[in-house]
Design an enzyme around this catalytic site. Structure first.
Site, PDB file in Angstrom:
ATOM      1  N   LYS A 114      13.366   2.413  -4.974  1.00 41.27           N
ATOM      2  CA  LYS A 114      14.172   2.861  -4.359  1.00 41.27           C
ATOM      3  C   LYS A 114      15.650   1.657  -3.476  1.00 41.27           C
ATOM      4  O   LYS A 114      16.070   2.009  -3.477  1.00 41.27           O
ATOM      5  CB  LYS A 114      13.306   3.690  -2.761  1.00 41.27           C
ATOM      6  CG  LYS A 114      12.943   4.373  -3.163  1.00 41.27           C
ATOM      7  CD  LYS A 114      12.613   5.229  -1.375  1.00 41.27           C
ATOM      8  CE  LYS A 114      12.045   6.268  -1.262  1.00 41.27           C
ATOM      9  NZ  LYS A 114      11.718   6.474  -0.296  1.00 41.27           N
ATOM     10  N   LYS A 207      10.992  12.763 -11.730  1.00 42.61           N
ATOM     11  CA  LYS A 207      10.615  13.862 -10.750  1.00 42.61           C
ATOM     12  C   LYS A 207      11.621  14.838 -10.188  1.00 42.61           C
ATOM     13  O   LYS A 207      12.353  13.696  -9.554  1.00 42.61           O
ATOM     14  CB  LYS A 207       9.582  12.867 -10.116  1.00 42.61           C
ATOM     15  CG  LYS A 207       9.556  12.589  -8.751  1.00 42.61           C
ATOM     16  CD  LYS A 207       8.341  11.384  -8.000  1.00 42.61           C
ATOM     17  CE  LYS A 207       9.410  11.580  -6.477  1.00 42.61           C
ATOM     18  NZ  LYS A 207       8.929  10.672  -5.885  1.00 42.61           N
ATOM     19  N   LYS A 210      13.984  15.148  -3.157  1.00 39.45           N
ATOM     20  CA  LYS A 210      14.619  15.161  -2.026  1.00 39.45           C
ATOM     21  C   LYS A 210      16.354  14.296  -2.289  1.00 39.45           C
ATOM     22  O   LYS A 210      17.079  14.610  -1.730  1.00 39.45           O
ATOM     23  CB  LYS A 210      14.513  14.554  -0.851  1.00 39.45           C
ATOM     24  CG  LYS A 210      12.984  15.709  -0.596  1.00 39.45           C
ATOM     25  CD  LYS A 210      12.234  15.258   0.665  1.00 39.45           C
ATOM     26  CE  LYS A 210      11.279  15.890   1.880  1.00 39.45           C
ATOM     27  NZ  LYS A 210      10.798  14.512   2.319  1.00 39.45           N
TER      28      LYS A 210
END
Ligand code: AMP
Ligand code: TRP
Length: 345
Positions: A114, A207, A210
């Site tokens: 992230k 994966k 969102k």
């Protein structure tokens, strides 16, 4: 009902929930309501570890709550609330910031993903995020945590934190009457949803998420029949026909993902599904898959839209859940304060 066992889990209000959230976690959450005391949280404190527009955040908190209910969580049976309404989460997270070691957090792969290349620019909250997640669970002394595969490492950290707290404060814990020195349980991951790792429709090695910029990569619970059919039609495939044995899926991530989704939404095993559609071309199979997805997902989306029509009612559900959550967490936090050596009145 098994007593003493308690379930806690949460999702971030950072956009619409998708098929990965549903098959990886939510289906298991719903199942566990039958046997356990369950606490399901909309983790808004986690969401702000990356920038969230305040108006959109408010909307997303309500929308995730509506998605929980529309998918089958019963706010009367389970406790359903948003994290920021219960102060224990942030408070226990601070204590855990002082228990967890930098070396432990440095190993977290999700932070590395992230934060990306510019790690210096990531928020301190994003780095400390797993400590807050441990606090979410342990503020209720929860024992079982149903999640998707990607949360496994964070749960291992939560177990390490529980153990270190118990060790560091052993004397103080025993003085409070916990003869075995066990104040916090070791929370167990429950990674057994029908599809614990749903992959992107655009790339079978990534994966479904969102945060993927491409809407085509995921099926949102609010997608209508046409959107679902289009996304499935455009989903990435390979040129071969579908294999007639599970081992024929090796090295074919897109085929494996689409068949896995089909098995999960129709409630069957991968073996059963491969036996049904083996030998077919993707185009024929995609029609079956999109019909199965429409039948399962569209009613949930319709219910989300209906519930979103009454924001005041959603806020009432959250307020009621928060007060029931506080009733469990507050006495635990009083004990934590005593154990650590704080003075309280
Ligand atoms: P998040 O969207 O990160 O808040 O995740 C909420 C829950 O959904 C967690 O339990 C995740 O492990 C699960 N989850 C998220 N994405 C996926 C996915 N692609 N496949 C399976 N589970 C997922
Ligand atoms: N970190 C989890 C995710 O991104 C969400 C989460 C926050 C959570 N606190 C939790 C999950 C506690 C289980 C238990 O998916």
């Amino acid at each position: 009902m098994k007593l003493k066992e308690r379930v806690f889990s949460g999702m971030q209000p950072t956009g619409s929930l998708h098929l990965g959230n549903y098959l990886g976690a939510m289906v298991q959450w719903i199942e566990m309501q039958k046997t356990h005391e369950c606490i399901y949280c909309v983790v808004d404190l986690h969401a702000i570890t990356v920038w969230q527009d305040p108006t959109e955040l408010r909307h997303a908190i309500r929308q995730v709550t509506a998605a929980y209910i529309a998918s089958g969580l019963d706010p009367k049976k389970s406790i359903l609330f948003n994290q920021s309404q219960v102060a224990a989460h942030a408070e226990l997270a601070w204590i855990f910031n002082c228990v967890a070691r930098l070396g432990w957090l440095n190993r977290m792969t999700q932070f590395k993903e992230k934060a990306g290349k510019d790690r210096e620019a990531a928020s301190v909250g994003l780095y400390a995020y797993p400590n807050l997640m441990a606090a979410d669970i342990l503020a209720y002394r929860a024992t079982h945590v149903p999640v998707g595969e990607d949360q496994k490492q964070h749960l291992e950290l939560a177990r390490d934190i529980a153990q270190k707290f118990n060790n560091d404060f052993r004397e103080s814990i025993e003085a409070k009457g916990y003869a075995d020195g066990l104040f916090f349980p070791q929370p167990e991951p429950v990674i057994t949803g029908p599809a614990t790792r749903v992959m992107s429709l655009r790339d079978g090695t990534k994966k479904m998420s969102k945060s993927d910029p491409s809407e085509q990569s995921r099926i949102a619970l609010t997608d209508d029949a046409e959107a679902i059919a289009n996304k499935v039609k455009r989903a990435k495939t390979d040129p071969d026909a579908l294999p007639s044995e599970v081992k024929g899926l090796a090295g074919r991530p897109e085929a494996e993902n689409l068949l896995g989704i089909y098995a999960a939404v129709t409630g069957r095993t991968l073996e059963a599904v491969v036996a049904e559609v083996g030998g077919q071309q993707f185009s024929a199979f995609k029609k079956l898959l999109s019909d199965a997805l429409v039948a399962r997902i569209v009613p949930i989306g319709d219910e989300i839209r209906r519930l979103m029509g009454d924001a005041a009612e959603i806020d009432r559900v959250l307020a009621d859940g928060a007060s029931r959550a506080r009733a469990i967490a507050n006495p635990i936090m009083d004990e934590v304060r005593d154990i650590v050596g704080f003075i309280r009145s």
